[in-house]
Design a protein around this motif. Structure first.
Motif, PDB file in Angstrom:
ATOM      1  N   UNK A  20       0.837  -1.209   0.000  1.00  0.00           N
ATOM      2  CA  UNK A  20       0.000   0.000   0.000  1.00  0.00           C
ATOM      3  C   UNK A  20       0.868   1.252   0.000  1.00  0.00           C
ATOM      4  N   UNK A  56       3.995   1.638  -1.121  1.00  0.00           N
ATOM      5  CA  UNK A  56       4.671   1.837  -2.413  1.00  0.00           C
ATOM      6  C   UNK A  56       3.689   2.279  -3.497  1.00  0.00           C
ATOM      7  N   UNK A  57       2.495   1.691  -3.491  1.00  0.00           N
ATOM      8  CA  UNK A  57       1.505   2.050  -4.516  1.00  0.00           C
ATOM      9  C   UNK A  57       1.005   3.478  -4.289  1.00  0.00           C
ATOM     10  N   UNK A  76       3.641   5.774  -5.637  1.00  0.00           N
ATOM     11  CA  UNK A  76       3.563   5.783  -7.105  1.00  0.00           C
ATOM     12  C   UNK A  76       2.420   6.697  -7.579  1.00  0.00           C
ATOM     13  N   UNK A  91       3.240  10.510  -6.878  1.00  0.00           N
ATOM     14  CA  UNK A  91       4.242  11.068  -7.801  1.00  0.00           C
ATOM     15  C   UNK A  91       3.622  11.253  -9.185  1.00  0.00           C
ATOM     16  N   UNK A  92       2.823  10.278  -9.608  1.00  0.00           N
ATOM     17  CA  UNK A  92       2.187  10.381 -10.929  1.00  0.00           C
ATOM     18  C   UNK A  92       1.224  11.563 -10.954  1.00  0.00           C
ATOM     19  N   UNK A 128       4.489  14.182 -17.882  1.00  0.00           N
ATOM     20  CA  UNK A 128       4.427  12.789 -17.436  1.00  0.00           C
ATOM     21  C   UNK A 128       5.815  12.184 -17.536  1.00  0.00           C
ATOM     22  N   UNK A 129       6.812  13.036 -17.219  1.00  0.00           N
ATOM     23  CA  UNK A 129       8.192  12.539 -17.187  1.00  0.00           C
ATOM     24  C   UNK A 129       8.724  12.388 -18.593  1.00  0.00           C
TER      25      UNK A 129
END
Lengths: 86, 174
Positions: free
Chosen positions: A66, A68-69, A72, A75-76, A85-86
């Protein structure tokens, strides 16, 4: 007339079932044997500890996933808000 | 898109490096080795705390990295390692259990607990452990109840911890 006695070395076939027969003998004993009450209680206690340990390990894995997700996703979202989007 | 790719590659690479350099015995799901273990094959340094650490961290990184991997097999292996840690725990009362057949009973209990927390199904976990033990000459049917108890404790324990964490009612879904 009786058969003549064989001369020289004598052979007999191997008992290939000896090992499995011994194991099944032990299994039969295990199936029938009744443990003392104290031993049974200790066994059930040990198995309870195993269950609790597995539950805690699985919970820690869920927590880490949870975390780590969530990182993610955050950051997105940050990258999306700032137009890249990088 | 590139961020997702980078994140997944980083997570997968970390899991792979950890497995290769720290605990190579943690590679794979672990189920074939468990079948061998339950039937008398002793694999050296396979049920150790190092392998447990690598398995837990590696699977977590792989799942977080969106890899198409399941947790069922690894959780069975993790359960078996925890069971062996209890088996060899420095508790004087447990010393009498340290025999070959009891070793396999503990491994079977760990497997049933691991699979039951993966699916939220204690009966399924117990039957899975029985299925893996089918060719075993050490399986006794008295063991089924103990395995079921162990799997139930694991499932309800996890459900309780998750409910306490999120403040939701207890559910047994996987």
């Amino acid at each position: 007339m009786p058969a003549p006695k064989p001369t020289g070395p004598q052979f007999q076939s191997e008992d290939y079932n000896a090992t499995s027969a011994k194991v099944y003998e032990q299994l039969d004993y295990q199936q029938r044997v009744k443990e003392p009450r104290r031993t049974e209680i200790k066994l059930w206690l040990a198995f309870m500890l195993v269950g609790l340990g597995v539950a805690v390990a699985a919970w820690l894995m869920i927590l880490a996933e949870d975390f780590l997700i969530t990182i993610k996703g955050n950051v997105f979202q940050y990258l999306t808000v700032y137009g890249t989007t990088f | 898109m590139a961020f997702y790719l980078l994140f997944s590659v980083t997570m997968a690479s970390a899991a792979a490096l950890l497995t290769v350099y720290v605990g190579p015995k943690a590679a794979g799901s672990g189920v074939p080795e468990l079948i061998g273990c339950l039937n008398g094959v002793r694999i050296a340094e396979w049920l150790t705390p190092t392998v447990l650490f690598v398995k837990v961290v590696g699977v977590t990184l792989a799942v977080a990295g969106s890899l198409v991997v399941g947790k069922e097999g690894p959780l069975a292996h993790i359960g078996a390692i925890i069971a062996i840690m209890v088996f060899f725990a420095p508790i004087e009362s447990f010393a009498q259990f340290r025999t070959g057949s009891r070793y396999r009973e503990f491994v079977a209990a760990g497997i049933s607990a691991g699979v039951s927390v993966a699916f939220g199904a204690p009966i399924g976990g117990t039957l899975f452990a029985y299925e893996l033990s089918t060719p075993s000459t050490f399986w006794t049917f008295k063991n089924i109840w103990r395995n079921f108890f162990c799997a139930s404790i694991a499932t309800f324990g996890l459900a309780l911890l998750v409910a306490l964490q999120y403040g939701t009612p207890i559910t047994l879904s996987a």
